[in-house]
Design an enzyme around this catalytic site. Structure first.
Site, PDB file in Angstrom:
ATOM      1  N   LYS A 113       0.814  -1.210   0.000  1.00 56.79           N
ATOM      2  CA  LYS A 113       0.000   0.000   0.000  1.00 56.79           C
ATOM      3  C   LYS A 113       0.855   1.271   0.000  1.00 56.79           C
ATOM      4  O   LYS A 113       0.400   2.336  -0.393  1.00 56.79           O
ATOM      5  CB  LYS A 113      -0.915   0.038   1.229  1.00 56.79           C
ATOM      6  CG  LYS A 113      -1.751  -1.213   1.483  1.00 56.79           C
ATOM      7  CD  LYS A 113      -2.926  -1.314   0.543  1.00 56.79           C
ATOM      8  CE  LYS A 113      -4.031  -2.255   1.011  1.00 56.79           C
ATOM      9  NZ  LYS A 113      -3.648  -3.654   1.194  1.00 56.79           N
TER      10      LYS A 113
HETATM   11  C1  PLP Z   1      -4.301  -4.822   0.766  1.00 54.62           C
HETATM   12  C2  PLP Z   1      -3.504  -6.064   0.694  1.00 54.62           C
HETATM   13  C3  PLP Z   1      -3.818  -7.068  -0.237  1.00 54.62           C
HETATM   14  C4  PLP Z   1      -5.021  -6.987  -1.142  1.00 54.62           C
HETATM   15  O1  PLP Z   1      -4.900  -5.994  -2.115  1.00 54.62           O
HETATM   16  P1  PLP Z   1      -6.198  -5.436  -2.871  1.00 54.62           P
HETATM   17  O2  PLP Z   1      -5.730  -4.321  -3.688  1.00 54.62           O
HETATM   18  O3  PLP Z   1      -7.141  -5.015  -1.789  1.00 54.62           O
HETATM   19  O4  PLP Z   1      -6.748  -6.579  -3.670  1.00 54.62           O
HETATM   20  C5  PLP Z   1      -2.998  -8.182  -0.300  1.00 54.62           C
HETATM   21  N1  PLP Z   1      -1.939  -8.312   0.522  1.00 54.62           N
HETATM   22  C6  PLP Z   1      -1.619  -7.379   1.434  1.00 54.62           C
HETATM   23  C7  PLP Z   1      -0.452  -7.609   2.336  1.00 54.62           C
HETATM   24  C8  PLP Z   1      -2.385  -6.224   1.539  1.00 54.62           C
HETATM   25  O5  PLP Z   1      -2.056  -5.294   2.448  1.00 54.62           O
END
Ligand code: PLP
Length: 495
Positions: A113
């Site tokens: 993120k």
């Molecule tokens: C948010 C997240 C995901 C999922 O990603 P999306 O964009 O919501 O599909 C997968 N792995 C981790 C570690 C995350 O923080």
């Protein structure tokens, strides 16, 4: 160029400039902002072969941010990424056996993120100026663990912005919880809700269409926005690493330009994989985007059968950031695969709200299956693959990346190169990772983290290492239906 080129997935007549779409987050009708005619734009990606991460990012942002100048974009990109990530290539590509792992977790909070949330605050600042916005922004965020921390870190002390994060009480890892509870900054609040991620996301989304609430904010000189992947400003930065990874394989002569590859993506809210789909629409040679789910395998069922049915039990797994039953960004996919048919998307979303499910037509399902593969892994399989890959390849997967690795192993496509997106540092989920590898029991999360590092000779990211020495600054817990009241009460303290 047409500047008003964003529209709501649910209404063709709601049109916006990019900067407005970023500031607003979600359309007034509950729809998501989408760039019109994306499938008609094509890019010759071979032109990007000599470009670094920053330069690719600038090129992509130029396409999506029609009302930003090139200078503004450039400044945002450099401020977001320079010296904030472990390596200057931002997202290293690592060979693991016959496959590749694209490491997206080397940013300030050790989660993928960070890539989007390092950039979004800068885009927001420019967008505020561009629109001569006199109001301040209030960002409401629901998190399954990683978005919250990355958004807090990105927006902390950014002028003219305030942020409130809601996370599921007992629904995130110990480290994720501590990361949020120890967050410093004058313009932010963190609160646990007695409910799951879907409850948090539903609560936040409802406030975006709550007229009384919005009027109240207006009077306080505030404007609502979102740092969740419903914000188009979250998706665009995520396209860059797909392109960079592909071009790196070309440069290393692992493939020739034009050869198709697969990306395997650990998915929850469908934002990461959707960014990959956007690059495919623009012409990046992708065979399949493989959507990997944990035991909350609603996306797996949907991609196989065309029926999205959220009337099922919400399970807590060892990959908590993917514990989601309502994947918001699927709505954007439905918009493109239906040929930008807003009325059709609205009908499906109304069905989801009213009946808890929707079904797509055969034509649309065929289109989806042409572009997407899918699979899922159980908790047990997740732990097994962590051990298997560590023993065989000496590479440490976190639980989310492990889900994707297991799915790759299950539909192993030897005709194409496979790239697994690694979404978190294994040290963020030390407990699950450690117990996948070793039999002894350690109670304290930080002792586990240290033991994991010593036994596997890996380095703990600095931001996680210091966590247990920081004071707890946030400990609010509320009922899931009290989010609005909580915000109204806390606003006084923020403003
Ligand atoms: C948010 C997240 C995901 C999922 O990603 P999306 O964009 O919501 O599909 C997968 N792995 C981790 C570690 C995350 O923080």
């Amino acid at each position: 160029m047409d500047m008003m080129n964003y529209e709501s997935t649910r209404n063709k007549n709601l049109n916006f400039k990019a900067s407005k779409a970023i500031l607003q987050g979600l359309s007034d009708d509950g729809g998501l902002f989408v760039l019109r005619d994306l499938n008609k734009k094509k890019i010759d990606f071979s032109q990007f072969l000599d470009k670094n991460y920053y330069e690719i990012a600038i090129e992509i942002l130029k396409i999506f941010l029609g009302d930003f100048t090139k200078e503004e974009i450039k400044e945002c990109v450099y401020r977001a990424y320079s010296h904030k990530f472990k390596t200057e290539d931002i997202t290293p590509l690592v060979k693991v056996g016959d496959n590749y792992v694209l490491e997206l977790f080397n940013g300030p909070t050790s989660a993928f993120k960070d890539i989007a949330l390092s950039l979004l605050p800068h885009l927001t600042e420019v967008a505020l100026k561009k629109n001569n916005e006199t109001k301040d922004i209030l960002i409401l965020t629901a998190t399954s663990g990683d978005t919250g921390k990355a958004a807090l870190e990105g927006f902390k002390n950014v002028p003219k912005t305030n942020i409130i994060v809601f996370y599921p009480n007992n629904g995130v890892s110990k480290v994720q919880e501590l990361q949020m509870k120890t967050q410093e900054g004058k313009n932010l609040k963190v609160c646990a809700i007695n409910g799951n991620f879907d409850d948090a996301q539903r609560g936040v989304k409802a406030l975006f269409t709550d007229k009384d609430f919005i009027n109240f904010l207006e009077k306080k000189n505030l404007k609502l926005s979102s740092a969740n992947s419903i914000n188009i400003g979250r998706l665009i930065p995520q396209m860059v690493y797909y392109i960079k990874a592909y071009l790196e394989l070309v440069k290393n002569t692992d493939i020739e330009f034009g050869d198709k590859v697969n990306f395997v993506v650990p998915s929850g809210n469908f934002g990461n994989i959707l960014a990959g789909y956007y690059t495919k629409l623009l012409g990046l040679p992708i065979n399949k985007l493989i959507c990997a789910s944990n035991e909350n395998n609603i996306l797996y069922d949907f991609i196989n059968m065309g029926i999205y049915d959220r009337k099922r039990e919400f399970l807590k797994t060892n990959s908590p950031s993917m514990d989601i039953l309502v994947s918001s960004n699927l709505e954007r996919l439905l918009y493109y695969v239906s040929g930008q048919d807003n009325e059709y998307v609205k009908e499906l979303m109304d069905n989801l709200n009213t009946f808890g499910e929707f079904q797509v037509s055969k034509t649309i399902l065929d289109n989806i299956q042409e572009n997407f593969g899918s699979g899922y892994a159980t908790n047990q399989e997740t732990k097994q693959i962590i051990k298997e890959i560590y023993d065989k390849e000496n590479y440490l997967l976190d639980t989310h990346t492990a889900v994707a690795f297991k799915v790759l192993m299950n539909n192993n496509d030897k005709k194409h190169k496979n790239i697994v997106l690694a979404t978190a540092s294994p040290y963020k989920f030390s407990d699950s990772v450690y117990s996948s590898l070793f039999d002894d029991k350690i109670d304290d999360e930080f002792e586990i983290m240290n033991a994991l590092s010593q036994k596997t000779k890996g380095e703990i990211p600095k931001n996680l290492l210091d966590l247990n020495k920081k004071p707890i600054l946030h400990s609010d817990v509320i009922e899931k239906n009290k989010m609005k009241e909580y915000i109204l009460e806390k606003l006084e303290g923020l403003l």
